[in-house]
Design an enzyme around this catalytic site. Structure first.
Site, PDB file in Angstrom:
ATOM      1  N   GLY A  29       0.582  -1.017   0.453  1.00  0.00           N
ATOM      2  CA  GLY A  29       0.091  -0.120  -0.385  1.00  0.00           C
ATOM      3  C   GLY A  29       1.546   1.228   0.164  1.00  0.00           C
ATOM      4  O   GLY A  29       2.016   0.841   0.335  1.00  0.00           O
ATOM      5  N   SER A  30       0.087   2.610   0.284  1.00  0.00           N
ATOM      6  CA  SER A  30       0.769   4.151  -0.082  1.00  0.00           C
ATOM      7  C   SER A  30       1.719   4.057   0.935  1.00  0.00           C
ATOM      8  O   SER A  30       2.982   4.596   0.784  1.00  0.00           O
ATOM      9  CB  SER A  30       0.029   5.135  -0.401  1.00  0.00           C
ATOM     10  N   ASP A  81       3.402  -2.321   8.177  1.00  0.00           N
ATOM     11  CA  ASP A  81       2.422  -2.691   7.544  1.00  0.00           C
ATOM     12  C   ASP A  81       1.314  -1.957   7.513  1.00  0.00           C
ATOM     13  O   ASP A  81       1.555  -1.277   8.693  1.00  0.00           O
ATOM     14  CB  ASP A  81       1.675  -3.770   7.809  1.00  0.00           C
ATOM     15  N   ALA A  83      -2.454   0.439   7.487  1.00  0.00           N
ATOM     16  CA  ALA A  83      -4.052  -0.140   7.573  1.00  0.00           C
ATOM     17  C   ALA A  83      -5.041   0.502   6.834  1.00  0.00           C
ATOM     18  O   ALA A  83      -4.901   1.642   6.696  1.00  0.00           O
ATOM     19  CB  ALA A  83      -3.985  -1.290   9.248  1.00  0.00           C
ATOM     20  N   LYS A  94      -7.511  -4.650   6.664  1.00  0.00           N
ATOM     21  CA  LYS A  94      -6.553  -5.164   5.870  1.00  0.00           C
ATOM     22  C   LYS A  94      -7.248  -5.133   4.203  1.00  0.00           C
ATOM     23  O   LYS A  94      -7.895  -5.524   4.405  1.00  0.00           O
ATOM     24  CB  LYS A  94      -5.460  -4.930   6.748  1.00  0.00           C
ATOM     25  N   GLU A 103       0.523 -10.539   3.823  1.00  0.00           N
ATOM     26  CA  GLU A 103      -0.033  -9.858   4.854  1.00  0.00           C
ATOM     27  C   GLU A 103      -0.724 -10.591   6.276  1.00  0.00           C
ATOM     28  O   GLU A 103       0.796 -10.629   7.300  1.00  0.00           O
ATOM     29  CB  GLU A 103      -0.942  -8.479   4.444  1.00  0.00           C
TER      30      GLU A 103
HETATM   31  C1  5RP Z   1      -3.183  -3.481   1.254  1.00  0.00           C
HETATM   32  C2  5RP Z   1      -3.271  -2.694   2.465  1.00  0.00           C
HETATM   33  C3  5RP Z   1      -3.082  -1.279   3.465  1.00  0.00           C
HETATM   34  O1  5RP Z   1      -2.709  -1.644   4.195  1.00  0.00           O
HETATM   35  C4  5RP Z   1      -3.950  -0.706   3.359  1.00  0.00           C
HETATM   36  O2  5RP Z   1      -5.034  -1.075   2.370  1.00  0.00           O
HETATM   37  C5  5RP Z   1      -3.446   0.820   3.573  1.00  0.00           C
HETATM   38  O3  5RP Z   1      -3.809   0.807   2.302  1.00  0.00           O
HETATM   39  P1  5RP Z   1      -2.771   2.599   2.360  1.00  0.00           P
HETATM   40  O4  5RP Z   1      -1.248   3.095   3.541  1.00  0.00           O
HETATM   41  O5  5RP Z   1      -2.157   2.865   0.864  1.00  0.00           O
HETATM   42  O6  5RP Z   1      -3.442   3.796   2.641  1.00  0.00           O
HETATM   43  O7  5RP Z   1      -4.385  -3.504   3.650  1.00  0.00           O
HETATM   44  O8  5RP Z   1      -3.953  -4.805   1.112  1.00  0.00           O
END
Ligand code: 5RP
Length: 220
Positions: A29-30, A81, A83, A94, A103
């Site tokens: 994710g970002s 990671d 969320a 997630k 994950e």
């Molecule tokens: C990917 C995830 C990401 O951690 C979640 O979607 C958060 O994304 P972002 O950091 O882009 O807000 O679970 O499967």
């Protein structure tokens, strides 16, 4: 501060948890992307990393960071990671990026799970964000009917296939007041690979990016 700057601030604070010459589990994710970029810049010496998605593995490798197979590493000390939602107990939703199964595997294999997110992700009751469920394709309709019985409205994530070759159902309409119980119930539905509720193994630390900088949240 923009939302993206808050994500980056949280990611920067997570570098403190990385030990020299360790193997670090890295999410998707970002926000995880910020962490990958900052980790590369930090020059912290690492034995390697384990990635929770093909995209993250490619980003790590583009920086020259070694990506290892979880079957070769043994237990990991740290998993970092993002969320989609967290409650005060650090139960998480997630899977917005669809990488929930890998994950959850890397989180399960790690001694410490540091979650990084901007402040908008901390909520009182989870469920506003559609709950992702990875499903074996032939079980799509069956699992969808079971999700309706649990009070949710599932929708197929159109045009999306997970790194494991499966589909995602995004489920809205759930007020998740018992995350551990709901995770167990959904995991027991035949055809479900993984539900994107991380409650049996929540995060240990949540680093929230806020306009005032990174704030460390522990479970209350
Ligand atoms: C990917 C995830 C990401 O951690 C979640 O979607 C958060 O994304 P972002 O950091 O882009 O807000 O679970 O499967």
């Amino acid at each position: 501060m923009t939302q993206d700057e808050m994500k980056r601030a949280a990611a920067a604070a997570a570098l403190e948890y990385v030990e020299d010459n360790s193997i670090v589990g890295i999410g998707s994710g970002s926000t995880a992307n910020h962490f990958i970029d900052l980790l590369a810049k930090s020059m912290i010496p690492l034995k390697g990393t384990v990635a929770s998605s093909i995209k993250s593995a490619e980003r790590l490798e583009s920086h020259g960071i070694k990506v290892m197979d979880l079957n070769q590493t043994g237990p990991l000390d740290l998993y970092v990671d993002g969320a989609d939602e967290s409650d005060a107990k650090l139960n998480l939703i997630k899977g917005g990026g669809g990488a929930l199964t890998r994950e959850k595997i890397v989180a399960a294999a790690s001694a410490k799970f540091v979650c990084i997110a901007d402040e908008s992700k901390l909520v009182d009751v989870m469920g506003k964000f559609p709950l992702p469920v990875e499903v074996i394709p032939m079980a799509q309709s069956y699992v969808a009917r079971e999700m309706v019985k649990l009070g949710g409205q599932p929708a197929l994530r159109e045009g999306f296939v997970t790194d494991n070759g499966n589909i995602i159902l995004d489920v809205v309409g759930l007020e998740i007041r018992d995350p551990v119980g709901l995770e167990r119930k959904i995991n027991q539905i035949v055809g479900v690979v993984t539900v994107g509720l991380f409650a049996a193994r929540p995060a240990d630390v949540l680093i929230l990016g806020t306009p005032g900088g990174a704030q460390i949240v522990t479970a209350s």
